[in-house]
Scaffold this active site. Structure first.
Site, mmCIF file in Angstrom:
data_model
loop_
_atom_site.group_PDB
_atom_site.id
_atom_site.type_symbol
_atom_site.label_atom_id
_atom_site.label_comp_id
_atom_site.label_asym_id
_atom_site.label_seq_id
_atom_site.Cartn_x
_atom_site.Cartn_y
_atom_site.Cartn_z
ATOM 1 N N CYS A 86 0.815 -1.228 0.000
ATOM 2 C CA CYS A 86 0.000 0.000 0.000
ATOM 3 C C CYS A 86 0.843 1.269 0.000
ATOM 4 C CB CYS A 86 -0.953 -0.015 1.186
ATOM 5 S SG CYS A 86 -2.071 -1.422 1.085
ATOM 6 N N HIS B 233 -3.556 6.984 2.143
ATOM 7 C CA HIS B 233 -3.903 5.665 1.610
ATOM 8 C C HIS B 233 -5.294 5.297 2.125
ATOM 9 C CE1 HIS B 233 -3.949 1.528 0.597
ATOM 10 N NE2 HIS B 233 -3.819 1.107 1.840
ATOM 11 N N ASN C 75 -10.048 -0.594 -0.857
ATOM 12 C CA ASN C 75 -8.587 -0.493 -0.818
ATOM 13 C C ASN C 75 -8.015 -1.066 -2.114
ATOM 14 O OD1 ASN C 75 -5.864 -0.672 -0.307
ATOM 15 N ND2 ASN C 75 -6.081 -1.659 1.689
HETATM 16 O O1 UT7 Z 1 -3.890 -1.365 3.350
HETATM 17 C C1 UT7 Z 1 -2.897 -2.064 4.017
HETATM 18 C C2 UT7 Z 1 -2.993 -1.896 5.451
HETATM 19 N N1 UT7 Z 1 -4.236 -2.450 5.930
HETATM 20 C C3 UT7 Z 1 -4.924 -1.800 6.817
HETATM 21 O O2 UT7 Z 1 -4.551 -0.713 7.185
HETATM 22 C C4 UT7 Z 1 -6.143 -2.470 7.413
HETATM 23 C C5 UT7 Z 1 -6.141 -2.326 8.887
HETATM 24 N N2 UT7 Z 1 -7.209 -3.004 9.589
HETATM 25 C C6 UT7 Z 1 -8.538 -2.723 9.434
HETATM 26 O O3 UT7 Z 1 -8.903 -1.904 8.615
HETATM 27 C C7 UT7 Z 1 -9.522 -3.390 10.375
HETATM 28 O O4 UT7 Z 1 -8.811 -4.050 11.377
HETATM 29 C C8 UT7 Z 1 -10.481 -4.384 9.673
HETATM 30 C C9 UT7 Z 1 -11.488 -3.622 8.844
HETATM 31 C C10 UT7 Z 1 -9.689 -5.355 8.815
HETATM 32 C C11 UT7 Z 1 -11.255 -5.174 10.752
HETATM 33 O O5 UT7 Z 1 -11.909 -4.270 11.626
HETATM 34 P P1 UT7 Z 1 -11.801 -4.468 13.204
HETATM 35 O O6 UT7 Z 1 -12.627 -3.439 13.793
HETATM 36 O O7 UT7 Z 1 -10.353 -4.483 13.566
HETATM 37 O O8 UT7 Z 1 -12.502 -5.856 13.407
HETATM 38 P P2 UT7 Z 1 -11.908 -7.200 14.021
HETATM 39 O O9 UT7 Z 1 -10.946 -7.818 13.069
HETATM 40 O O10 UT7 Z 1 -11.449 -6.950 15.417
HETATM 41 O O11 UT7 Z 1 -13.227 -8.047 14.079
HETATM 42 C C12 UT7 Z 1 -14.283 -7.703 14.940
HETATM 43 C C13 UT7 Z 1 -15.377 -8.730 14.759
HETATM 44 C C14 UT7 Z 1 -14.859 -10.161 14.810
HETATM 45 O O12 UT7 Z 1 -15.836 -10.950 15.456
HETATM 46 P P3 UT7 Z 1 -15.604 -11.432 16.969
HETATM 47 O O13 UT7 Z 1 -14.324 -12.209 16.938
HETATM 48 O O14 UT7 Z 1 -15.517 -10.169 17.756
HETATM 49 O O15 UT7 Z 1 -16.821 -12.236 17.223
HETATM 50 C C15 UT7 Z 1 -14.780 -10.557 13.370
HETATM 51 O O16 UT7 Z 1 -14.940 -11.944 13.165
HETATM 52 O O17 UT7 Z 1 -15.971 -8.564 13.461
HETATM 53 C C16 UT7 Z 1 -15.941 -9.819 12.783
HETATM 54 N N3 UT7 Z 1 -15.806 -9.556 11.361
HETATM 55 C C17 UT7 Z 1 -16.865 -9.343 10.563
HETATM 56 N N4 UT7 Z 1 -18.187 -9.304 10.791
HETATM 57 C C18 UT7 Z 1 -19.000 -9.047 9.764
HETATM 58 C C19 UT7 Z 1 -14.679 -9.483 10.631
HETATM 59 N N5 UT7 Z 1 -14.975 -9.220 9.351
HETATM 60 C C20 UT7 Z 1 -16.317 -9.136 9.287
HETATM 61 C C21 UT7 Z 1 -17.225 -8.871 8.234
HETATM 62 N N6 UT7 Z 1 -18.549 -8.833 8.531
HETATM 63 N N7 UT7 Z 1 -16.818 -8.637 6.979
#
Ligand code: UT7
Length: 330
Positions: free
Chosen positions: A117, A257, A287
């Protein structure tokens, strides 16, 4: 120093595929919801390349063809073309040479930069050096990624995030004070653990087993990456401003980004920049990895004025990150 030779962006163009993948589409593919995707990422839809036989080089070539039309640049005038990408058409040859072939840039040479990225920032800083050194006059820098080719559409953690697209800029020398003023680029290979593609490289060459284990897709520990992303973008933006004796109030535009709307707003808050000065199009494209920053510049081009102070900032796999400070040239 107005007379100093600097590399300036003198044209920008973007290209995205027509096909849209909406949150409603994704609701039918994995256990997710428009509400979750919108509140956690800010993304509403992404573009997906579905033209048979097309790949990253075709999107890049479209972006550069449009750039040539807009700027009057002829293919034979291009000295160097750099493509930032993690989704090269093939492991080799590089995508840049394929793009040069497709656009008829017979006098150019090219190479790819793989910095995920942050690829566009690494490529822009690299291309600028050839101008500042006096080696070349016209350098094209492209950020292009076909993320749909490495996205696992059964994994809700990642498949909602990514889209396809390409953006291209023309770099030329300027002695009027505009152009790239400074950059702070960083990397930390220890971060590879949190964001990578497990197989397909020399470490784990492709095999039936790697395919069965679904290892040819983006793997990301989102929460870990999120924290590093905000810190990395904010600290390098602050460093490049400090080094150039600029205050945040003097910044006209932040071009971040586009990985997550929450990262973008957090970066703006930490920097103390109001959201009106922050370029955002993540809701439309998701992204697109190396393409996000040139796609933003393309969409905001008509709001930019000569002399505007821009901070370009990114974070991505590697880890790689950094910020570029430039004065808009037109
Ligand atoms: O571009 C390169 C660099 N990349 C980035 O900068 C990305 C950085 N990270 C992010 O943008 C975020 O961490 C994500 C968007 C990937 C995830 O968001 P988050 O708020 O960190 O969510 P999480 O991974 O902590 O997940 C929270 C919950 C989980 O459920 P439990 O374990 O709390 O029951 C996930 O399983 O949300 C769940 N979850 C979803 N639920 C519905 C994860 N993906 C989804 C989804 N729909 N698509």
């Amino acid at each position: 120093m107005p007379n100093k030779l600097r590399a300036a962006i003198t044209g920008v163009n973007g290209w995205v595929p027509e096909d849209r993948l909406t949150n409603a589409d994704l609701e039918k593919m994995v256990d997710t919801s428009d509400e979750w995707i919108t509140t956690r990422t800010g993304i509403k839809e992404r573009r997906i390349l579905r033209t048979p036989g097309w790949a990253t080089s075709d999107m890049a070539a479209e972006a550069v063809r449009g750039l040539m039309l807009k700027t009057g640049l002829l293919p034979g005038e291009i000295d160097l073309l750099i493509v930032a990408t993690v989704t090269a058409d093939m492991v080799f040859p590089d995508t840049a040479n394929t793009v040069c072939d497709k656009i008829g840039a017979k006098n150019a040479f090219g190479f790819d930069i793989n910095a995920a990225c942050s690829g566009f920032l690494y490529a822009l800083a690299t291309g600028a050096q050839f101008i500042v050194a006096g080696a070349y006059e016209k350098v094209v820098v492209v950020g292009a990624d076909m993320m749909s080719s490495i996205t696992d559409y059964t994994d809700r953690n990642t498949c909602v995030l990514f889209g396809d697209g390409a953006g291209a800029v023309l770099l030329e020398g300027r002695r009027d004070g505009t152009g790239i003023q400074d950059f702070v680029l960083r990397g930390d290979g220890a971060g590879r653990e949190f964001l990578h593609m497990k197989s397909g490289g020399s470490l784990r060459p492709p095999s039936h087993e790697t395919v069965d284990r679904r290892e040819h897709y983006v793997y990301q520990e989102g929460k870990r990456v999120f924290k590093f992303a905000v810190e990395g973008m904010v600290s390098t933006a602050q460093e490049v401003l400090r080094r150039n004796h600029k205050t945040v109030d003097e910044v006209d535009w932040v071009v971040p980004h586009q990985a997550n709307m929450r990262i973008i707003t957090s970066v703006a808050e930490h920097l103390g920049v109001p959201m009106e000065k922050v370029m955002v199009n993540i809701h439309k494209y998701g992204n697109t990895t190396a393409a996000t920053i040139p796609l933003c510049l393309w969409e905001y081009e008509d709001r930019l004025k000569k002399g505007d102070n821009l901070i370009l900032t990114a974070f991505g796999g590697g880890f790689t990150w950094g910020s570029i400070y430039l004065k808009w040239a037109y």
